[in-house]
Design a protein around this motif. Structure first.
Motif, PDB file in Angstrom:
ATOM      1  N   ASN A  97      -3.159 -29.167   7.599  1.00 24.70           N
ATOM      2  CA  ASN A  97      -2.222 -28.048   7.694  1.00 24.70           C
ATOM      3  C   ASN A  97      -1.729 -27.879   9.126  1.00 24.70           C
ATOM      4  O   ASN A  97      -1.771 -26.779   9.681  1.00 24.70           O
ATOM      5  CB  ASN A  97      -2.870 -26.756   7.198  1.00 24.70           C
ATOM      6  N   TRP A  98      -1.268 -28.963   9.732  1.00 26.91           N
ATOM      7  CA  TRP A  98      -0.659 -28.848  11.060  1.00 26.91           C
ATOM      8  C   TRP A  98       0.757 -28.293  10.938  1.00 26.91           C
ATOM      9  O   TRP A  98       1.235 -27.618  11.831  1.00 26.91           O
ATOM     10  CB  TRP A  98      -0.655 -30.206  11.759  1.00 26.91           C
ATOM     11  N   ARG A  99       1.402 -28.607   9.843  1.00 28.35           N
ATOM     12  CA  ARG A  99       2.693 -27.986   9.544  1.00 28.35           C
ATOM     13  C   ARG A  99       2.871 -27.980   8.034  1.00 28.35           C
ATOM     14  O   ARG A  99       2.234 -28.756   7.315  1.00 28.35           O
ATOM     15  CB  ARG A  99       3.846 -28.722  10.226  1.00 28.35           C
ATOM     16  N   THR A 100       3.717 -27.080   7.547  1.00 26.09           N
ATOM     17  CA  THR A 100       3.976 -26.967   6.119  1.00 26.09           C
ATOM     18  C   THR A 100       5.472 -27.081   5.852  1.00 26.09           C
ATOM     19  O   THR A 100       6.294 -26.644   6.663  1.00 26.09           O
ATOM     20  CB  THR A 100       3.449 -25.636   5.559  1.00 26.09           C
ATOM     21  N   LEU A 101       5.807 -27.671   4.718  1.00 27.99           N
ATOM     22  CA  LEU A 101       7.199 -27.834   4.302  1.00 27.99           C
ATOM     23  C   LEU A 101       7.471 -26.934   3.098  1.00 27.99           C
ATOM     24  O   LEU A 101       6.774 -27.023   2.084  1.00 27.99           O
ATOM     25  CB  LEU A 101       7.472 -29.294   3.935  1.00 27.99           C
ATOM     26  N   HIS A 102       8.462 -26.065   3.255  1.00 25.42           N
ATOM     27  CA  HIS A 102       8.823 -25.118   2.198  1.00 25.42           C
ATOM     28  C   HIS A 102      10.263 -25.378   1.733  1.00 25.42           C
ATOM     29  O   HIS A 102      11.047 -26.022   2.431  1.00 25.42           O
ATOM     30  CB  HIS A 102       8.691 -23.678   2.708  1.00 25.42           C
ATOM     31  N   ASN A 103      10.582 -24.822   0.569  1.00 30.41           N
ATOM     32  CA  ASN A 103      11.943 -24.946   0.021  1.00 30.41           C
ATOM     33  C   ASN A 103      12.408 -26.404   0.012  1.00 30.41           C
ATOM     34  O   ASN A 103      13.464 -26.761   0.563  1.00 30.41           O
ATOM     35  CB  ASN A 103      12.925 -24.083   0.819  1.00 30.41           C
ATOM     36  N   ILE A 104      11.601 -27.254  -0.578  1.00 30.70           N
ATOM     37  CA  ILE A 104      11.857 -28.687  -0.585  1.00 30.70           C
ATOM     38  C   ILE A 104      12.937 -29.021  -1.607  1.00 30.70           C
ATOM     39  O   ILE A 104      12.843 -28.610  -2.775  1.00 30.70           O
ATOM     40  CB  ILE A 104      10.556 -29.450  -0.923  1.00 30.70           C
ATOM     41  N   PRO A 105      13.965 -29.749  -1.201  1.00 29.90           N
ATOM     42  CA  PRO A 105      15.032 -30.114  -2.142  1.00 29.90           C
ATOM     43  C   PRO A 105      14.501 -30.943  -3.308  1.00 29.90           C
ATOM     44  O   PRO A 105      13.616 -31.791  -3.130  1.00 29.90           O
ATOM     45  CB  PRO A 105      16.005 -30.928  -1.271  1.00 29.90           C
ATOM     46  N   ASN A 161       8.416 -23.170  -5.612  1.00 30.08           N
ATOM     47  CA  ASN A 161       7.182 -22.657  -5.011  1.00 30.08           C
ATOM     48  C   ASN A 161       6.258 -23.758  -4.505  1.00 30.08           C
ATOM     49  O   ASN A 161       5.127 -23.490  -4.095  1.00 30.08           O
ATOM     50  CB  ASN A 161       6.426 -21.787  -6.015  1.00 30.08           C
ATOM     51  N   GLU A 162       6.695 -24.992  -4.512  1.00 32.33           N
ATOM     52  CA  GLU A 162       5.853 -26.106  -4.043  1.00 32.33           C
ATOM     53  C   GLU A 162       5.847 -26.164  -2.517  1.00 32.33           C
ATOM     54  O   GLU A 162       6.865 -25.958  -1.863  1.00 32.33           O
ATOM     55  CB  GLU A 162       6.349 -27.435  -4.604  1.00 32.33           C
ATOM     56  N   ILE A 163       4.686 -26.467  -1.971  1.00 29.21           N
ATOM     57  CA  ILE A 163       4.506 -26.556  -0.510  1.00 29.21           C
ATOM     58  C   ILE A 163       3.815 -27.872  -0.184  1.00 29.21           C
ATOM     59  O   ILE A 163       2.845 -28.262  -0.855  1.00 29.21           O
ATOM     60  CB  ILE A 163       3.654 -25.393   0.025  1.00 29.21           C
ATOM     61  N   ILE A 164       4.293 -28.543   0.822  1.00 29.04           N
ATOM     62  CA  ILE A 164       3.638 -29.756   1.315  1.00 29.04           C
ATOM     63  C   ILE A 164       2.946 -29.418   2.631  1.00 29.04           C
ATOM     64  O   ILE A 164       3.571 -28.910   3.563  1.00 29.04           O
ATOM     65  CB  ILE A 164       4.643 -30.899   1.524  1.00 29.04           C
ATOM     66  N   GLN A 165       1.655 -29.695   2.707  1.00 32.72           N
ATOM     67  CA  GLN A 165       0.864 -29.446   3.906  1.00 32.72           C
ATOM     68  C   GLN A 165       0.561 -30.776   4.587  1.00 32.72           C
ATOM     69  O   GLN A 165      -0.054 -31.654   3.975  1.00 32.72           O
ATOM     70  CB  GLN A 165      -0.430 -28.719   3.554  1.00 32.72           C
ATOM     71  N   GLN A 166       0.973 -30.905   5.831  1.00 34.03           N
ATOM     72  CA  GLN A 166       0.791 -32.161   6.556  1.00 34.03           C
ATOM     73  C   GLN A 166      -0.196 -31.975   7.710  1.00 34.03           C
ATOM     74  O   GLN A 166      -0.031 -31.076   8.540  1.00 34.03           O
ATOM     75  CB  GLN A 166       2.135 -32.650   7.100  1.00 34.03           C
ATOM     76  N   GLY A 167      -1.210 -32.823   7.736  1.00 32.55           N
ATOM     77  CA  GLY A 167      -2.173 -32.835   8.826  1.00 32.55           C
ATOM     78  C   GLY A 167      -2.102 -34.160   9.562  1.00 32.55           C
ATOM     79  O   GLY A 167      -1.130 -34.909   9.438  1.00 32.55           O
ATOM     80  N   ILE A 168      -3.131 -34.474  10.327  1.00 30.92           N
ATOM     81  CA  ILE A 168      -3.130 -35.745  11.058  1.00 30.92           C
ATOM     82  C   ILE A 168      -3.919 -36.822  10.322  1.00 30.92           C
ATOM     83  O   ILE A 168      -3.868 -37.988  10.710  1.00 30.92           O
ATOM     84  CB  ILE A 168      -3.684 -35.572  12.486  1.00 30.92           C
ATOM     85  N   GLU A 214      12.244 -26.669   4.818  1.00 34.55           N
ATOM     86  CA  GLU A 214      11.985 -25.698   5.884  1.00 34.55           C
ATOM     87  C   GLU A 214      10.604 -25.981   6.470  1.00 34.55           C
ATOM     88  O   GLU A 214       9.604 -26.015   5.755  1.00 34.55           O
ATOM     89  CB  GLU A 214      12.036 -24.276   5.330  1.00 34.55           C
ATOM     90  N   ILE A 215      10.542 -26.169   7.793  1.00 34.60           N
ATOM     91  CA  ILE A 215       9.294 -26.553   8.457  1.00 34.60           C
ATOM     92  C   ILE A 215       8.676 -25.336   9.154  1.00 34.60           C
ATOM     93  O   ILE A 215       9.346 -24.638   9.908  1.00 34.60           O
ATOM     94  CB  ILE A 215       9.544 -27.678   9.477  1.00 34.60           C
ATOM     95  N   ARG A 216       7.388 -25.118   8.912  1.00 30.61           N
ATOM     96  CA  ARG A 216       6.671 -24.003   9.525  1.00 30.61           C
ATOM     97  C   ARG A 216       5.382 -24.504  10.166  1.00 30.61           C
ATOM     98  O   ARG A 216       4.817 -25.514   9.765  1.00 30.61           O
ATOM     99  CB  ARG A 216       6.342 -22.934   8.483  1.00 30.61           C
ATOM    100  N   VAL A 217       4.917 -23.754  11.158  1.00 28.05           N
ATOM    101  CA  VAL A 217       3.668 -24.095  11.830  1.00 28.05           C
ATOM    102  C   VAL A 217       2.495 -23.827  10.900  1.00 28.05           C
ATOM    103  O   VAL A 217       2.419 -22.778  10.260  1.00 28.05           O
ATOM    104  CB  VAL A 217       3.507 -23.281  13.127  1.00 28.05           C
ATOM    105  N   GLY A 218       1.540 -24.770  10.843  1.00 22.33           N
ATOM    106  CA  GLY A 218       0.353 -24.598  10.019  1.00 22.33           C
ATOM    107  C   GLY A 218      -0.760 -23.895  10.775  1.00 22.33           C
ATOM    108  O   GLY A 218      -0.741 -23.796  12.009  1.00 22.33           O
ATOM    109  N   TYR A 219      -1.752 -23.442  10.031  1.00 18.84           N
ATOM    110  CA  TYR A 219      -2.848 -22.700  10.668  1.00 18.84           C
ATOM    111  C   TYR A 219      -3.715 -23.576  11.560  1.00 18.84           C
ATOM    112  O   TYR A 219      -4.408 -23.082  12.452  1.00 18.84           O
ATOM    113  CB  TYR A 219      -3.704 -22.007   9.600  1.00 18.84           C
ATOM    114  N   CYS A 220      -3.690 -24.901  11.357  1.00 17.05           N
ATOM    115  CA  CYS A 220      -4.479 -25.788  12.213  1.00 17.05           C
ATOM    116  C   CYS A 220      -4.019 -25.740  13.661  1.00 17.05           C
ATOM    117  O   CYS A 220      -4.828 -25.894  14.587  1.00 17.05           O
ATOM    118  CB  CYS A 220      -4.399 -27.224  11.691  1.00 17.05           C
TER     119      CYS A 220
END
Length: 213
Positions: A29-37, A42-49, A150-156
């Motif tokens: 959860n370094w960043r999350t992707l919202h409103n994915i085309p 309501n789907e969210i992609i959580q990207q870490g390292i 839409e890219i947002r900062v993750g809690y990590c």
């Protein structure tokens, strides 16, 4: 003799920082992707390292090990992996080195050993803050196969910053103890035996005064 406050401060912050850094390293959860085309709203992609997961706003379940070769080929990802893992290892080494120096069952702490452990903890915090800051700086520029989201900062990122700052502060405070050693005399610290003997002498003097009166 009581353990000096600056050593207690460092030995408390270091493990706390390590736990936060460990969570930031392994959690995707370094960043999350919202409103994915072309995906459910309501789907969210959580990207870490180390991993990528998908979830939804209405569910706590995750589907991990998602493929995204473009994301993992970015230079920031392998660098972050190496630095974050190295930070975790160096923190443990620093704590292990510092423990013999700060243990309170000796007459005086070994300021040189404790300071060396503090230096390692400080460096581990720096190794955490570097990839966290770099990733935050290029947050929206890291490529991915999923575009237009839409890219947002993750809690990590937040946990990594806090953990790195904890280690930097704790390690720095322990390290500056080297400059203030001299057996702790400049902090007014005295061995327990010295305090006990002084109190015993005072009691003897008080008893003698009472007899004379």
């Amino acid at each position: 003799m009581r353990t000096p406050g600056i050593l207690i401060f460092g030995m408390v912050l270091a493990p706390c920082g390590w736990i936060l850094d460990l969570t930031a390293t392994v959690a995707p959860n370094w960043r999350t992707l919202h409103n994915i085309p072309q995906r459910p709203e309501n789907e969210i992609i959580q990207q870490g390292i180390f991993d990528i997961c998908t979830t939804t706003d209405t569910s706590t379940s995750q589907t991990c090990q998602q493929e995204d070769p473009e994301y993992f080929q970015e230079e920031i990802i392998p660098v972050s992996q190496g630095l974050m893992v190295a930070s975790l290892v160096v923190t443990l080494i620093g704590i292990a080195v510092a423990i013999p120096g700060v243990r309170c069952w000796k007459d005086r702490p070994n300021w040189t050993v404790a300071g060396l452990g503090g230096l390692l903890i400080f460096l581990s915090g720096v190794m955490t803050i570097i990839p966290i800051s770099w990733y935050t700086h290029i947050l929206t520029n890291v490529t991915t196969v999923t575009t237009g989201a839409e890219i947002r900062v993750g809690y990590c990122i937040v946990l990594g910053y806090i953990g790195g700052i904890f280690e930097v502060l704790g390690g720095f405070v322990m390290f500056i103890g080297i400059c203030r050693c001299c057996g702790g005399k400049n902090r007014g610290e005295k061995p327990v035996e010295e305090v006990t003997n002084r109190n015993a002498r005072l009691d003897v003097c008080n008893n003698s005064s009472k007899r004379k009166a």
